[in-house]
Scaffold this active site. Sequence first.
Site, PDB file in Angstrom:
ATOM      1  N   LYS A  13      10.001  25.000  62.882  1.00  0.00           N
ATOM      2  CA  LYS A  13       9.165  25.601  63.924  1.00  0.00           C
ATOM      3  C   LYS A  13       7.787  25.994  63.370  1.00  0.00           C
ATOM      4  O   LYS A  13       6.768  25.696  63.973  1.00  0.00           O
ATOM      5  CB  LYS A  13       9.847  26.855  64.507  1.00  0.00           C
ATOM      6  CG  LYS A  13      11.234  26.590  65.076  1.00  0.00           C
ATOM      7  CD  LYS A  13      11.858  27.855  65.638  1.00  0.00           C
ATOM      8  CE  LYS A  13      12.111  28.961  64.629  1.00  0.00           C
ATOM      9  NZ  LYS A  13      13.096  28.629  63.577  1.00  0.00           N
ATOM     10  N   ARG A  88      14.151  36.351  70.258  1.00  0.00           N
ATOM     11  CA  ARG A  88      15.372  36.009  69.534  1.00  0.00           C
ATOM     12  C   ARG A  88      16.593  36.638  70.179  1.00  0.00           C
ATOM     13  O   ARG A  88      17.711  36.444  69.689  1.00  0.00           O
ATOM     14  CB  ARG A  88      15.276  36.527  68.096  1.00  0.00           C
ATOM     15  CG  ARG A  88      14.885  35.471  67.060  1.00  0.00           C
ATOM     16  CD  ARG A  88      14.723  36.224  65.751  1.00  0.00           C
ATOM     17  NE  ARG A  88      14.918  35.435  64.580  1.00  0.00           N
ATOM     18  CZ  ARG A  88      13.952  34.821  63.892  1.00  0.00           C
ATOM     19  NH1 ARG A  88      12.726  34.845  64.315  1.00  0.00           N
ATOM     20  NH2 ARG A  88      14.228  34.171  62.782  1.00  0.00           N
ATOM     21  N   ARG A 122      12.915  25.551  50.609  1.00  0.00           N
ATOM     22  CA  ARG A 122      11.611  26.051  51.110  1.00  0.00           C
ATOM     23  C   ARG A 122      10.928  26.931  50.062  1.00  0.00           C
ATOM     24  O   ARG A 122      11.566  27.747  49.432  1.00  0.00           O
ATOM     25  CB  ARG A 122      11.829  26.862  52.390  1.00  0.00           C
ATOM     26  CG  ARG A 122      10.555  27.531  52.883  1.00  0.00           C
ATOM     27  CD  ARG A 122      10.600  27.875  54.345  1.00  0.00           C
ATOM     28  NE  ARG A 122      11.572  28.911  54.673  1.00  0.00           N
ATOM     29  CZ  ARG A 122      11.800  29.330  55.928  1.00  0.00           C
ATOM     30  NH1 ARG A 122      11.134  28.789  56.946  1.00  0.00           N
ATOM     31  NH2 ARG A 122      12.693  30.260  56.156  1.00  0.00           N
ATOM     32  N   ARG A 155      11.554  32.780  49.489  1.00  0.00           N
ATOM     33  CA  ARG A 155      11.798  33.988  50.275  1.00  0.00           C
ATOM     34  C   ARG A 155      13.163  34.565  49.925  1.00  0.00           C
ATOM     35  O   ARG A 155      14.120  33.829  49.723  1.00  0.00           O
ATOM     36  CB  ARG A 155      11.745  33.660  51.781  1.00  0.00           C
ATOM     37  CG  ARG A 155      10.348  33.633  52.332  1.00  0.00           C
ATOM     38  CD  ARG A 155      10.253  33.072  53.725  1.00  0.00           C
ATOM     39  NE  ARG A 155      11.261  33.544  54.669  1.00  0.00           N
ATOM     40  CZ  ARG A 155      11.272  33.204  55.967  1.00  0.00           C
ATOM     41  NH1 ARG A 155      10.323  32.414  56.448  1.00  0.00           N
ATOM     42  NH2 ARG A 155      12.206  33.648  56.759  1.00  0.00           N
ATOM     43  N   ARG A 166      21.990  34.479  58.417  1.00  0.00           N
ATOM     44  CA  ARG A 166      20.974  34.163  59.436  1.00  0.00           C
ATOM     45  C   ARG A 166      21.500  33.146  60.438  1.00  0.00           C
ATOM     46  O   ARG A 166      21.186  33.215  61.622  1.00  0.00           O
ATOM     47  CB  ARG A 166      19.706  33.649  58.757  1.00  0.00           C
ATOM     48  CG  ARG A 166      18.962  34.775  58.075  1.00  0.00           C
ATOM     49  CD  ARG A 166      18.042  34.247  57.032  1.00  0.00           C
ATOM     50  NE  ARG A 166      16.891  33.590  57.616  1.00  0.00           N
ATOM     51  CZ  ARG A 166      16.167  32.690  56.979  1.00  0.00           C
ATOM     52  NH1 ARG A 166      16.487  32.326  55.754  1.00  0.00           N
ATOM     53  NH2 ARG A 166      15.126  32.159  57.562  1.00  0.00           N
TER      54      ARG A 166
HETATM   55  P1  ADP Z   1      12.637  31.587  60.083  1.00  0.00           P
HETATM   56  O1  ADP Z   1      11.249  31.010  60.182  1.00  0.00           O
HETATM   57  O2  ADP Z   1      13.309  31.189  58.851  1.00  0.00           O
HETATM   58  O3  ADP Z   1      13.455  31.343  61.314  1.00  0.00           O
HETATM   59  P2  ADP Z   1      11.327  34.069  60.572  1.00  0.00           P
HETATM   60  O4  ADP Z   1      10.193  34.064  59.633  1.00  0.00           O
HETATM   61  O5  ADP Z   1      11.077  33.707  61.998  1.00  0.00           O
HETATM   62  O6  ADP Z   1      12.482  33.168  59.964  1.00  0.00           O
HETATM   63  O7  ADP Z   1      12.031  35.496  60.570  1.00  0.00           O
HETATM   64  C1  ADP Z   1      12.381  36.151  59.375  1.00  0.00           C
HETATM   65  C2  ADP Z   1      13.087  37.449  59.687  1.00  0.00           C
HETATM   66  O8  ADP Z   1      12.195  38.339  60.400  1.00  0.00           O
HETATM   67  C3  ADP Z   1      14.319  37.352  60.575  1.00  0.00           C
HETATM   68  O9  ADP Z   1      15.486  37.003  59.852  1.00  0.00           O
HETATM   69  C4  ADP Z   1      14.386  38.781  61.149  1.00  0.00           C
HETATM   70  O10 ADP Z   1      14.881  39.697  60.196  1.00  0.00           O
HETATM   71  C5  ADP Z   1      12.904  39.099  61.373  1.00  0.00           C
HETATM   72  N1  ADP Z   1      12.450  38.677  62.712  1.00  0.00           N
HETATM   73  C6  ADP Z   1      11.521  37.727  63.000  1.00  0.00           C
HETATM   74  N2  ADP Z   1      11.353  37.596  64.331  1.00  0.00           N
HETATM   75  C7  ADP Z   1      12.192  38.481  64.912  1.00  0.00           C
HETATM   76  C8  ADP Z   1      12.507  38.813  66.252  1.00  0.00           C
HETATM   77  N3  ADP Z   1      11.924  38.185  67.283  1.00  0.00           N
HETATM   78  N4  ADP Z   1      13.437  39.781  66.468  1.00  0.00           N
HETATM   79  C9  ADP Z   1      14.031  40.435  65.454  1.00  0.00           C
HETATM   80  N5  ADP Z   1      13.807  40.156  64.169  1.00  0.00           N
HETATM   81  C10 ADP Z   1      12.889  39.188  63.876  1.00  0.00           C
HETATM   82  P1  ADP Z   2      11.215  27.448  60.538  1.00  0.00           P
HETATM   83  O1  ADP Z   2       9.848  28.005  60.834  1.00  0.00           O
HETATM   84  O2  ADP Z   2      11.880  26.859  61.746  1.00  0.00           O
HETATM   85  O3  ADP Z   2      12.087  28.439  59.832  1.00  0.00           O
HETATM   86  P2  ADP Z   2       9.828  25.811  58.526  1.00  0.00           P
HETATM   87  O4  ADP Z   2       8.720  25.199  59.308  1.00  0.00           O
HETATM   88  O5  ADP Z   2       9.478  26.923  57.606  1.00  0.00           O
HETATM   89  O6  ADP Z   2      11.035  26.232  59.530  1.00  0.00           O
HETATM   90  O7  ADP Z   2      10.550  24.636  57.709  1.00  0.00           O
HETATM   91  C1  ADP Z   2      11.660  24.903  56.855  1.00  0.00           C
HETATM   92  C2  ADP Z   2      11.557  24.024  55.599  1.00  0.00           C
HETATM   93  O8  ADP Z   2      11.766  22.656  55.961  1.00  0.00           O
HETATM   94  C3  ADP Z   2      10.203  24.078  54.896  1.00  0.00           C
HETATM   95  O9  ADP Z   2      10.434  23.987  53.507  1.00  0.00           O
HETATM   96  C4  ADP Z   2       9.461  22.842  55.416  1.00  0.00           C
HETATM   97  O10 ADP Z   2       8.543  22.348  54.468  1.00  0.00           O
HETATM   98  C5  ADP Z   2      10.604  21.865  55.652  1.00  0.00           C
HETATM   99  N1  ADP Z   2      10.410  20.988  56.831  1.00  0.00           N
HETATM  100  C6  ADP Z   2       9.821  21.307  58.007  1.00  0.00           C
HETATM  101  N2  ADP Z   2       9.864  20.267  58.876  1.00  0.00           N
HETATM  102  C7  ADP Z   2      10.504  19.269  58.209  1.00  0.00           C
HETATM  103  C8  ADP Z   2      10.878  17.916  58.586  1.00  0.00           C
HETATM  104  N3  ADP Z   2      10.598  17.412  59.781  1.00  0.00           N
HETATM  105  N4  ADP Z   2      11.526  17.191  57.650  1.00  0.00           N
HETATM  106  C9  ADP Z   2      11.830  17.713  56.446  1.00  0.00           C
HETATM  107  N5  ADP Z   2      11.511  18.952  56.053  1.00  0.00           N
HETATM  108  C10 ADP Z   2      10.856  19.736  56.928  1.00  0.00           C
END
Ligand code: ADP
Ligand code: ADP
Length: 209
Positions: A13, A88, A122, A155, A166
């Site tokens: 995303k 979420r 990542r 992270r 998660r």
């Molecule tokens: P990812 O990109 O791996 O899905 P995020 O960066 O979006 O993770 O979120 C990291 C953490 O921040 C979550 O595991 C949660 O603890 C917190 N967080 C982010 N967005 C929300 C939300 N909308 N509601 C509650 N907690 C959130």
């Molecule tokens: P999210 O925001 O949904 O948690 P990220 O955009 O941070 O996800 O992507 C998670 C990991 O996967 C990162 O290390 C990123 O570089 C990698 N990644 C993202 N999109 C792709 C894809 N289409 N194919 C392979 N790896 C990807």
Amino acid sequence: MKLIFLGPPGAGKGTMAVRVADAASIPHISTGDIFRYNIKNQTELGKKVKAILDSGELVPDELTIELVRDRLGQDDAKSGFILDGFPRTVPQADALSEMAPVDNVINFTLSDEEVVKRLSGRRVHPGSGRTYHILFSPPKVEGKDDETGDDLVQREDDREDAIKNRLRVYREQTEPLIEYYRSRGKLVDLDSSPAPEEVFTSLRKILSL
Ligand code: ADP
Ligand code: ADP
């Protein structure tokens, strides 16, 4: 264009949000990035949420909703935005529909097996939030940010036990939003398993960009 990017952690995303924000000239609003910024700068908010983020649990709805209300009230979000990682939970989605109804919800789909591969590889640049993957999207120099040369980090919540938690939290609290938005006619599914360039091409088609 007012968009939500929904999907499991690690689905891509954030990676796609950066590209779409650039192509559509709208802000990329990541609640996770905002929380991490506050943790890094040791603000009051940061101190409150650090342990929650490290464990992979969710920050309480009230706190998160107020944070997003403030952010969406800023001028640059008036004509459009990408919400990445919000809502979420169902209460968050209800609050959003009163604040700023969205046009489209993109549902990023990816198997648990791929999620684990993406999260465990990542690496991020804490200063900018730039994201890499040790295999799929490596930096030019191992362990270093392409633009600044700073060290990349893993992270805390991308470690194995937090990843499992998660995914469980996602299933229990966030997945119900798929039906929530589908039943309102807003959801578009996006297969996130192909390479980034291909996923971006599909997104451009969906969004007519
Ligand atoms: P990812 O990109 O791996 O899905 P995020 O960066 O979006 O993770 O979120 C990291 C953490 O921040 C979550 O595991 C949660 O603890 C917190 N967080 C982010 N967005 C929300 C939300 N909308 N509601 C509650 N907690 C959130
Ligand atoms: P999210 O925001 O949904 O948690 P990220 O955009 O941070 O996800 O992507 C998670 C990991 O996967 C990162 O290390 C990123 O570089 C990698 N990644 C993202 N999109 C792709 C894809 N289409 N194919 C392979 N790896 C990807």
